[in-house]
Design an enzyme around this catalytic site. Sequence first.
Site, mmCIF file in Angstrom:
data_model
loop_
_atom_site.group_PDB
_atom_site.id
_atom_site.type_symbol
_atom_site.label_atom_id
_atom_site.label_comp_id
_atom_site.label_asym_id
_atom_site.label_seq_id
_atom_site.Cartn_x
_atom_site.Cartn_y
_atom_site.Cartn_z
ATOM 1 N N TRP A 280 23.570 37.445 37.008
ATOM 2 C CA TRP A 280 22.387 37.915 37.744
ATOM 3 C C TRP A 280 21.883 39.218 37.108
ATOM 4 O O TRP A 280 20.683 39.430 36.982
ATOM 5 C CB TRP A 280 22.720 38.132 39.229
ATOM 6 C CG TRP A 280 22.832 36.861 40.026
ATOM 7 C CD1 TRP A 280 23.139 35.616 39.541
ATOM 8 C CD2 TRP A 280 22.645 36.700 41.439
ATOM 9 N NE1 TRP A 280 23.157 34.700 40.576
ATOM 10 C CE2 TRP A 280 22.861 35.331 41.754
ATOM 11 C CE3 TRP A 280 22.337 37.568 42.491
ATOM 12 C CZ2 TRP A 280 22.761 34.828 43.053
ATOM 13 C CZ3 TRP A 280 22.234 37.059 43.791
ATOM 14 C CH2 TRP A 280 22.437 35.715 44.056
ATOM 15 N N ASP B 55 31.107 45.478 41.650
ATOM 16 C CA ASP B 55 32.031 44.361 41.864
ATOM 17 C C ASP B 55 33.465 44.896 41.887
ATOM 18 O O ASP B 55 33.753 45.958 41.317
ATOM 19 C CB ASP B 55 31.909 43.281 40.777
ATOM 20 C CG ASP B 55 32.393 41.918 41.277
ATOM 21 O OD1 ASP B 55 31.531 41.067 41.605
ATOM 22 O OD2 ASP B 55 33.623 41.699 41.377
ATOM 23 N N ASP C 295 35.022 48.319 45.712
ATOM 24 C CA ASP C 295 35.039 47.375 46.828
ATOM 25 C C ASP C 295 33.852 47.712 47.722
ATOM 26 O O ASP C 295 33.788 48.807 48.279
ATOM 27 C CB ASP C 295 36.366 47.561 47.584
ATOM 28 C CG ASP C 295 36.500 46.616 48.764
ATOM 29 O OD1 ASP C 295 35.485 46.039 49.201
ATOM 30 O OD2 ASP C 295 37.633 46.471 49.251
ATOM 31 N N LYS D 62 24.382 35.679 50.142
ATOM 32 C CA LYS D 62 25.020 34.349 50.122
ATOM 33 C C LYS D 62 26.047 34.291 51.253
ATOM 34 O O LYS D 62 26.886 35.188 51.360
ATOM 35 C CB LYS D 62 25.730 34.094 48.801
ATOM 36 C CG LYS D 62 26.499 32.764 48.833
ATOM 37 C CD LYS D 62 26.980 32.333 47.486
ATOM 38 C CE LYS D 62 28.249 33.056 47.077
ATOM 39 N NZ LYS D 62 28.665 32.634 45.735
HETATM 40 C C1 LIG Z 1 30.130 34.208 42.722
HETATM 41 S S1 LIG Z 1 30.720 35.719 42.066
HETATM 42 C C2 LIG Z 1 29.233 36.565 41.645
HETATM 43 C C3 LIG Z 1 28.571 35.979 40.400
HETATM 44 C C4 LIG Z 1 27.432 36.845 39.916
HETATM 45 N N1 LIG Z 1 26.259 36.700 40.792
HETATM 46 C C5 LIG Z 1 26.994 36.465 38.534
HETATM 47 O O1 LIG Z 1 25.901 35.954 38.392
HETATM 48 O O2 LIG Z 1 27.728 36.684 37.585
HETATM 49 C C6 LIG Z 1 31.238 36.551 43.519
HETATM 50 C C7 LIG Z 1 31.771 37.944 43.255
HETATM 51 O O3 LIG Z 1 32.031 38.609 44.509
HETATM 52 C C8 LIG Z 1 32.965 39.636 44.190
HETATM 53 N N2 LIG Z 1 33.510 40.254 45.389
HETATM 54 C C9 LIG Z 1 34.210 39.653 46.386
HETATM 55 N N3 LIG Z 1 34.588 40.567 47.306
HETATM 56 C C10 LIG Z 1 34.095 41.762 46.898
HETATM 57 C C11 LIG Z 1 34.150 43.093 47.437
HETATM 58 N N4 LIG Z 1 34.799 43.351 48.577
HETATM 59 N N5 LIG Z 1 33.540 44.095 46.750
HETATM 60 C C12 LIG Z 1 32.891 43.824 45.576
HETATM 61 N N6 LIG Z 1 32.802 42.590 45.028
HETATM 62 C C13 LIG Z 1 33.408 41.580 45.668
HETATM 63 C C14 LIG Z 1 33.998 38.880 43.369
HETATM 64 O O4 LIG Z 1 34.813 39.772 42.631
HETATM 65 C C15 LIG Z 1 33.108 37.989 42.499
HETATM 66 O O5 LIG Z 1 32.910 38.546 41.227
#
Ligand SMILES: C[S@@+](CC[C@H](N)C(=O)[O-])C[C@H]1O[C@@H](n2cnc3c(N)ncnc32)[C@H](O)[C@@H]1O
Length: 215
Positions: A54, A72, A89, A167
Site C-alpha cells: 500500500w 507496523d 504496536d 479492514k
Molecule cells: C495484511 S498485512 C498488511 C499488508 C499491507 N497493507 C501491504 O500492502 O503490504 C496486516 C499487517 O497488520 C500488522 N499488524 C497486526 N497487528 C498490529 C499492531 N498491533 N500494530 C501494528 N501492526 C499490526 C501485521 O504485522 C501485518 O503486517
Amino acid sequence: MPKRYIPNDAWSRKAAKDGYRARSVYKLMEIDERFRLLKSGQTVLDLAAAPGSWLQYVSKRIGPKGLVIGFDLQPIKPIAGNVVTFQADITDTKAVNTLLQEHVKQQTSQASLTSATSPTFNIILSDIAPSTSGIRDVDQWRSIELNQAVLDIASRWLRTGGSCVLKVFRGADFDAFLREVKADWKDVKIVNPRASRDRSREVYIVMKKPTTIKP
Ligand SMILES: C[S@@+](CC[C@H](N)C(=O)[O-])C[C@H]1O[C@@H](n2cnc3c(N)ncnc32)[C@H](O)[C@@H]1O
C-alpha cells in the site's frame, strides 16, 4: 541454489510481476478507483503497512509533494522518496501519538504538514489483521479490538472531511461495531474488493470524518 518462489494465486503472481510487495495492493487500488481517495500532494497515514505494497502504491499516487507514514509491528524494508516508516504496536496509541507529534514537529516547514497539535492527515488507511488463532470468534474479536485503536488514532489525526479505510473481519460482533462506526462517522460504505480471497471474511469500511466526533 534455492528454488525461486513462484506465488500460487493469480493476484500474488500479478503483484510480483508489477513490482508490488503484496497482493493486497489490488484491494486498495479498487477502493481508490471507486472512491477517488488519493491525490497529488496529500499526507497519508497507513496503520498496518508491512510488507509495504500500500505504501508503494500511495507513494506513487501522492507524488513527490506528498508524504506517507507507515506503522507496523514488523519492520518495513525502506521505500525511496516520500515514505517514512515506524516499527510500533498501534494499540499503544500513546506511543503512536508521540512518534507522530515528534515527526510532525520536525517537518512543520514542509508544506504538506500542518502543526503538531492539529489533525494532519488527508487519508488514514488500515489493512490491519491480527495473527490468526484459527478460532473464528477470537480472530474476529481481535480484528475489532485492533480497529478500535485505528479509530482512536483516526479521531485524533485525520482532518475533518478526510477519508478513513478500515479492514474488519465479519463475525458475531461485526454488526455492533458497524453501528458504532455509523454513529460517529459519515458516508460509511462497505466494500468487498475483487482481490480478497473467495473464502475470506474480511470487508473494508470506507468513511469520512465529520466535523465533530465523540472522543
Ligand atoms: C495484511 S498485512 C498488511 C499488508 C499491507 N497493507 C501491504 O500492502 O503490504 C496486516 C499487517 O497488520 C500488522 N499488524 C497486526 N497487528 C498490529 C499492531 N498491533 N500494530 C501494528 N501492526 C499490526 C501485521 O504485522 C501485518 O503486517
